[in-house]
Scaffold this motif. Structure first.
Motif, PDB file in Angstrom:
ATOM      1  N   LYS A  32       0.839  -1.139  -0.086  1.00  0.00           N
ATOM      2  CA  LYS A  32       0.114  -0.065  -0.072  1.00  0.00           C
ATOM      3  C   LYS A  32       1.118   1.185  -0.101  1.00  0.00           C
ATOM      4  O   LYS A  32       1.791   1.192   0.486  1.00  0.00           O
ATOM      5  CB  LYS A  32      -0.692   0.013   1.123  1.00  0.00           C
ATOM      6  CG  LYS A  32      -2.245  -1.002   1.188  1.00  0.00           C
ATOM      7  CD  LYS A  32      -2.899  -0.950   2.420  1.00  0.00           C
ATOM      8  CE  LYS A  32      -4.196  -1.944   2.276  1.00  0.00           C
ATOM      9  NZ  LYS A  32      -3.538  -3.292   2.222  1.00  0.00           N
ATOM     10  N   SER A  33       0.418   2.187  -0.669  1.00  0.00           N
ATOM     11  CA  SER A  33       1.273   3.715  -0.969  1.00  0.00           C
ATOM     12  C   SER A  33       0.715   4.604   0.032  1.00  0.00           C
ATOM     13  O   SER A  33      -0.490   4.888  -0.001  1.00  0.00           O
ATOM     14  CB  SER A  33       1.168   3.855  -2.251  1.00  0.00           C
ATOM     15  OG  SER A  33       1.936   5.112  -2.482  1.00  0.00           O
ATOM     16  N   ASP A  76      -7.472   4.511  -6.064  1.00  0.00           N
ATOM     17  CA  ASP A  76      -8.936   4.656  -6.537  1.00  0.00           C
ATOM     18  C   ASP A  76      -8.470   5.928  -7.594  1.00  0.00           C
ATOM     19  O   ASP A  76      -8.529   6.949  -7.151  1.00  0.00           O
ATOM     20  CB  ASP A  76      -9.950   4.862  -5.876  1.00  0.00           C
ATOM     21  CG  ASP A  76     -11.240   5.265  -6.553  1.00  0.00           C
ATOM     22  OD1 ASP A  76     -11.185   5.105  -7.858  1.00  0.00           O
ATOM     23  OD2 ASP A  76     -12.321   5.187  -6.148  1.00  0.00           O
ATOM     24  N   VAL A  77      -8.442   5.556  -9.066  1.00  0.00           N
ATOM     25  CA  VAL A  77      -8.167   6.789  -9.991  1.00  0.00           C
ATOM     26  C   VAL A  77      -9.259   7.961  -9.829  1.00  0.00           C
ATOM     27  O   VAL A  77      -9.152   9.076 -10.190  1.00  0.00           O
ATOM     28  CB  VAL A  77      -7.865   6.165 -11.108  1.00  0.00           C
ATOM     29  CG1 VAL A  77      -6.899   5.419 -11.364  1.00  0.00           C
ATOM     30  CG2 VAL A  77      -9.217   5.504 -11.768  1.00  0.00           C
ATOM     31  N   LEU A  99      -7.615   9.560  -1.731  1.00  0.00           N
ATOM     32  CA  LEU A  99      -7.872   8.576  -0.818  1.00  0.00           C
ATOM     33  C   LEU A  99      -6.532   7.692  -0.619  1.00  0.00           C
ATOM     34  O   LEU A  99      -5.820   7.770  -1.408  1.00  0.00           O
ATOM     35  CB  LEU A  99      -8.952   7.579  -1.938  1.00  0.00           C
ATOM     36  CG  LEU A  99      -9.164   6.309  -1.134  1.00  0.00           C
ATOM     37  CD1 LEU A  99      -9.973   6.365   0.069  1.00  0.00           C
ATOM     38  CD2 LEU A  99      -9.783   5.104  -1.894  1.00  0.00           C
ATOM     39  N   ARG A 100      -6.470   7.416   0.540  1.00  0.00           N
ATOM     40  CA  ARG A 100      -5.315   6.631   1.057  1.00  0.00           C
ATOM     41  C   ARG A 100      -5.751   5.427   1.714  1.00  0.00           C
ATOM     42  O   ARG A 100      -6.597   5.195   2.320  1.00  0.00           O
ATOM     43  CB  ARG A 100      -4.365   7.289   1.837  1.00  0.00           C
ATOM     44  CG  ARG A 100      -3.724   8.556   1.395  1.00  0.00           C
ATOM     45  CD  ARG A 100      -2.788   8.191   0.372  1.00  0.00           C
ATOM     46  NE  ARG A 100      -2.435   9.632  -0.456  1.00  0.00           N
ATOM     47  CZ  ARG A 100      -2.602  10.050  -1.512  1.00  0.00           C
ATOM     48  NH1 ARG A 100      -3.757   9.675  -1.975  1.00  0.00           N
ATOM     49  NH2 ARG A 100      -2.130  11.203  -2.036  1.00  0.00           N
ATOM     50  N   ALA A 101      -5.084   4.422   1.427  1.00  0.00           N
ATOM     51  CA  ALA A 101      -5.445   3.007   1.822  1.00  0.00           C
ATOM     52  C   ALA A 101      -4.753   2.727   3.333  1.00  0.00           C
ATOM     53  O   ALA A 101      -5.127   1.811   3.963  1.00  0.00           O
ATOM     54  CB  ALA A 101      -4.997   2.088   0.857  1.00  0.00           C
ATOM     55  N   ILE A 102      -4.093   3.545   3.702  1.00  0.00           N
ATOM     56  CA  ILE A 102      -3.165   3.433   4.942  1.00  0.00           C
ATOM     57  C   ILE A 102      -2.878   4.775   5.524  1.00  0.00           C
ATOM     58  O   ILE A 102      -2.625   5.742   4.741  1.00  0.00           O
ATOM     59  CB  ILE A 102      -2.250   2.164   4.907  1.00  0.00           C
ATOM     60  CG1 ILE A 102      -1.614   2.080   6.107  1.00  0.00           C
ATOM     61  CG2 ILE A 102      -0.995   2.976   3.953  1.00  0.00           C
ATOM     62  CD1 ILE A 102      -0.237   0.945   5.958  1.00  0.00           C
TER      63      ILE A 102
END
Length: 353
Positions: free
Chosen positions: A133-134, A140-141, A146-149
């Protein structure tokens, strides 16, 4: 002898690809599960880091093959062994055990070869991959924000991994295949926290991966901006890995080496991938390309990434031995003097003088 002292005297050889060697064993799902995880709820094949628990002899023997080929430094089999990536296999709670065991296995192999030849000390570095994860890129383009973490979550995950590696006996922590500098910064803070927690100092090593021929990381930074971003951590080494073959990496390595006040590492792939995603470059051809690195004093640490094997590493070792014998004027790369200008970094650098 320490890593730093050895690097002041000679080029050190890092090992080659762990995944490539594991693939040679053609392991089944049952091999990955072993006796302990027979009834695990999700598929485990592909979780290479788990093999330190279920197939430790295979991992130990791979380490020994690289050491026998001439590697001075071996990496622990822990590239994805932090809680975030391990959640894909529902194995977050095994992170400490995996890292501690992996470090023990590598340490055992390294110490065996050091005992056989005390004049050639072997070192172990704890592999800490970039996580899946970044912190800088949205998953999500349609939603760039949005950030996953979060940063704190990644620091916590890396710190758990780093602490277990340190307690397992590594000589250094290697944050590698960096595609997002913010992820790397989380790893750096975690490594520093773990050293403090363990009351033990080990070396810190960093290695980035270039996204394409633009010479930028996937998150957009240039090599110089990346170097500026991590300079305050004063790592033992900064380098490049994966990305390309040795020939294609040369231009970017020249840029890094010309600016880095730290030791420089490089461990490229065995050429570019073929249509099946595998690597065909022979040890002889790759060694000929690596020779340019050595002749031009671009590196302090040389090794291999995807597709490389003990045969590749043996050719690198022979290359260095031949260099010592035939070139009386041979000198190794010295870190550049630190720049005292104020240099800021975003995607590119801003120098204020």
């Amino acid at each position: 002898m320490s890593l730093h002292n050895e690097l002041e005297k000679r080029i050190l050889i890092l090992d080659g690809a762990m995944g490539t060697m594991i693939q040679r064993h053609e392991l089944s799902e049952n091999d990955y599960r072993g006796k302990r995880f027979v009834h695990w709820a999700v598929e485990l094949k592909g979780n290479n880091d788990l093999l330190v628990l279920t197939q430790p002899e295979i991992i130990y023997n791979i380490h020994c093959q690289y050491l026998m080929a001439g590697a001075d430094i071996i990496e622990t089999n822990t590239f994805n062994a932090q809680r975030i990536s391990m959640s894909d296999y529902q194995m977050g709670d095994l992170v400490r055990e995996i890292n501690f065991t992996a470090a023990n296995i590598a340490r055992k192999a390294a110490d065996k070869f050091t005992a056989q030849n005390p004049k050639k000390q072997r070192f172990v570095v704890g592999s800490m991959g970039p996580a899946n994860k970044s912190l800088s890129l949205s998953p999500d383009v349609s939603n760039p924000a949005l950030r996953a973490i979060t940063f704190d979550q990644l620091v916590e995950a890396y710190q758990e991994q780093a602490l277990a590696l340190i307690e397992g006996g590594v000589d250094a922590l290697l944050i590698e295949t960096i595609f997002d500098t913010l992820n790397a910064k989380a790893g750096i803070i975690a490594a520093q926290n773990a050293m403090e927690q363990a009351h033990k100092q080990v070396e810190l090593m960093l290695s980035a991966t270039i996204a394409d021929v633009s010479g930028r990381l996937l998150a957009g930074q240039t090599i110089e901006a990346f170097l500026t971003s991590i300079a305050q951590s004063e790592p033992l080494s900064v380098g490049l890995n994966c990305s390309f073959g040795a020939k294609e990496m040369l231009l970017f390595l020249q840029e890094l080496s010309s600016k880095s006040p730290f030791f420089v590492s490089a461990y490229p792939n065995a050429g570019l991938p073929n249509q099946f995603g595998t690597y065909d470059q022979t040890p002889e051809i790759m060694a000929a390309e690596i020779k340019t690195y050595i002749d031009n004093q671009l590196v302090n640490i040389i090794g291999g990434c995807c597709g490389t094997t003990p045969e590749h590493i043996a050719h690198f070792h022979n290359l260095l031995e031949q260099k010592k014998l035939t070139d009386k004027n041979y000198v190794i790369r010295k870190p550049k003097e630190k720049n005292n200008d104020l240099i800021l970094s975003g995607l590119e650098i801003l120098k204020i003088n």
